[in-house]
Design an enzyme around this catalytic site. Structure first.
Site, PDB file in Angstrom:
ATOM      1  N   HIS A   1      32.021 -29.421  34.037  1.00 18.35           N
ATOM      2  CA  HIS A   1      32.629 -30.173  32.926  1.00 18.35           C
ATOM      3  C   HIS A   1      31.682 -30.199  31.722  1.00 18.35           C
ATOM      4  O   HIS A   1      32.130 -30.101  30.578  1.00 18.35           O
ATOM      5  CB  HIS A   1      32.996 -31.583  33.397  1.00 18.35           C
ATOM      6  CG  HIS A   1      33.790 -32.359  32.385  1.00 18.35           C
ATOM      7  ND1 HIS A   1      34.936 -31.860  31.793  1.00 18.35           N
ATOM      8  CD2 HIS A   1      33.605 -33.589  31.840  1.00 18.35           C
ATOM      9  CE1 HIS A   1      35.424 -32.756  30.934  1.00 18.35           C
ATOM     10  NE2 HIS A   1      34.626 -33.813  30.952  1.00 18.35           N
TER      11      HIS A   1
ATOM     12  N   SER B   1      46.062 -29.162  31.087  1.00 18.47           N
ATOM     13  CA  SER B   1      46.760 -30.088  30.177  1.00 18.47           C
ATOM     14  C   SER B   1      47.832 -29.335  29.402  1.00 18.47           C
ATOM     15  O   SER B   1      48.249 -28.246  29.793  1.00 18.47           O
ATOM     16  CB  SER B   1      45.751 -30.706  29.203  1.00 18.47           C
ATOM     17  OG  SER B   1      45.262 -29.721  28.319  1.00 18.47           O
TER      18      SER B   1
ATOM     19  N   HIS C   1      36.931 -37.762  26.326  1.00 13.85           N
ATOM     20  CA  HIS C   1      38.252 -38.177  25.826  1.00 13.85           C
ATOM     21  C   HIS C   1      38.154 -39.627  25.379  1.00 13.85           C
ATOM     22  O   HIS C   1      37.894 -40.505  26.178  1.00 13.85           O
ATOM     23  CB  HIS C   1      39.297 -38.070  26.937  1.00 13.85           C
ATOM     24  CG  HIS C   1      39.668 -36.665  27.261  1.00 13.85           C
ATOM     25  ND1 HIS C   1      40.726 -36.035  26.671  1.00 13.85           N
ATOM     26  CD2 HIS C   1      39.111 -35.768  28.083  1.00 13.85           C
ATOM     27  CE1 HIS C   1      40.809 -34.801  27.130  1.00 13.85           C
ATOM     28  NE2 HIS C   1      39.829 -34.618  28.001  1.00 13.85           N
TER      29      HIS C   1
ATOM     30  N   GLU D   1      44.667 -37.088  36.827  1.00  7.42           N
ATOM     31  CA  GLU D   1      44.205 -38.477  36.939  1.00  7.42           C
ATOM     32  C   GLU D   1      45.190 -39.318  37.746  1.00  7.42           C
ATOM     33  O   GLU D   1      44.955 -40.492  37.980  1.00  7.42           O
ATOM     34  CB  GLU D   1      44.056 -39.081  35.541  1.00  7.42           C
ATOM     35  CG  GLU D   1      42.958 -38.429  34.717  1.00  7.42           C
ATOM     36  CD  GLU D   1      42.884 -38.998  33.313  1.00  7.42           C
ATOM     37  OE1 GLU D   1      42.240 -40.045  33.144  1.00  7.42           O
ATOM     38  OE2 GLU D   1      43.480 -38.399  32.402  1.00  7.42           O
TER      39      GLU D   1
END
Ligand code: HPA
Length: 278
Positions: free
Chosen positions: A247, A213, A62, A87
């Site tokens: 990830h 998200s 990101h 986060e």
């Protein structure tokens, strides 16, 4: 004026000073999908660190930049990178850029993400258009005093994934020979990937893909009357029992499908009608 609203106005005027034309379409680029930003012509890039009140993600994959310019004849504003609930940011923090886009006059939000496939037909490297979502966090960016500047206290958000936009995306996919699945996206707060039992539960609830998200931003967009097109890049087979997502795997598979993804989004943008109100 309420504190958050003041901040939104401050950010809007900072961005307005740096652009000439009103952006029509906002794009949020998810994990491994930042490459679309390089297709934006005449672009102005602003790192989030320089945008007043914008927060930056620390997650690998990101980048943290606003990119403003043109795709075909459309004025676009893209977020290369986004912040996430896992986060430690609040739902309101995540929704902040959407409020900014609403006041800038954005009419359409294209929101993208990397997601785990729950429906076995969604193999890693495939694309899924989001037809609806399930908010497993049960939290909302609209909690707290309503800001009438952005939308009503009790907004109906059914239909936020706009049928007209979906029709355009589907026709682009078939013209370009891109296999575009359709399905329901479940938002899990993360950051841990799901257990096998959680995946089974999400399947029973009607979810086809799962991610961490998108839903906070979509709720804020619905509140402000922004139409949404959601695209998930399926990055791992969450349905496979015992499969351990990583990830790196997510980023690799997202980047494999990036070429189709870029074509799909760019050609869809070309065909989106803009009303140019405001
Ligand atoms: N679960 C949740 N979020 C994700 C996944 C997953 O399997 N893959 C990419 N984002």
């Amino acid at each position: 004026m309420e504190e958050n609203e003041k901040k939104v106005f401050e950010t809007v005027s900072y961005i307005r000073e740096r652009i000439i034309e009103k952006p029509d379409i906002a794009i949020i680029l998810g994990s491994g999908l930042g490459g679309l930003a390089y297709e934006i012509q005449n672009r102005v890039e602003i790192p989030y660190d320089e945008v007043p009140n914008f927060k930056n993600s620390l997650v690998e994959g990101h980048e943290g930049k606003l990119i403003i310019g043109k795709i075909y004849d459309k004025n676009v504003i893209a977020m290369q990178g986004r912040i996430h609930f896992y986060e430690g940011y609040s739902m309101q923090d995540i929704a902040f850029p959407i409020r900014v886009f609403a006041l800038l006059g954005v009419e359409v939000l294209i929101v993208t993400n990397a997601a785990g496939g729950i429906d076995p037909r969604l193999s890693p490297g495939s694309l899924m258009m989001i037809t609806d979502h399930i908010n497993m966090s049960l939290q909302s960016p609209l909690t707290g005093k309503n800001s009438d500047t952005f939308g009503p206290r009790f907004p109906a958000i059914n239909g936020v994934y706009d049928k007209g936009l979906m029709t355009i995306a589907k026709s682009v996919a078939s013209e370009m020979n891109i296999n575009l699945h359709e399905g329901v996206y479940a938002f899990m707060p993360g950051p841990q990937y799901e257990t096998d039992a959680e995946i089974k539960m999400l399947k029973i609830l009607g979810a086809d893909a799962v991610g961490m998200s998108t839903v906070p931003e979509v709720i804020a967009a619905a509140h402000s009357g922004i139409k949404v097109l959601g695209i998930s890049c399926i990055a791992n087979a969450a349905w496979r029992e015992g499969a351990m997502a990583t990830h790196n795997e997510v980023l690799e598979n997202a980047s494999k499908v990036e070429k189709d993804f870029v074509t799909l989004v760019m050609d869809t943008i070309r065909k989106i009608p803009i009303e140019n109100k405001g």
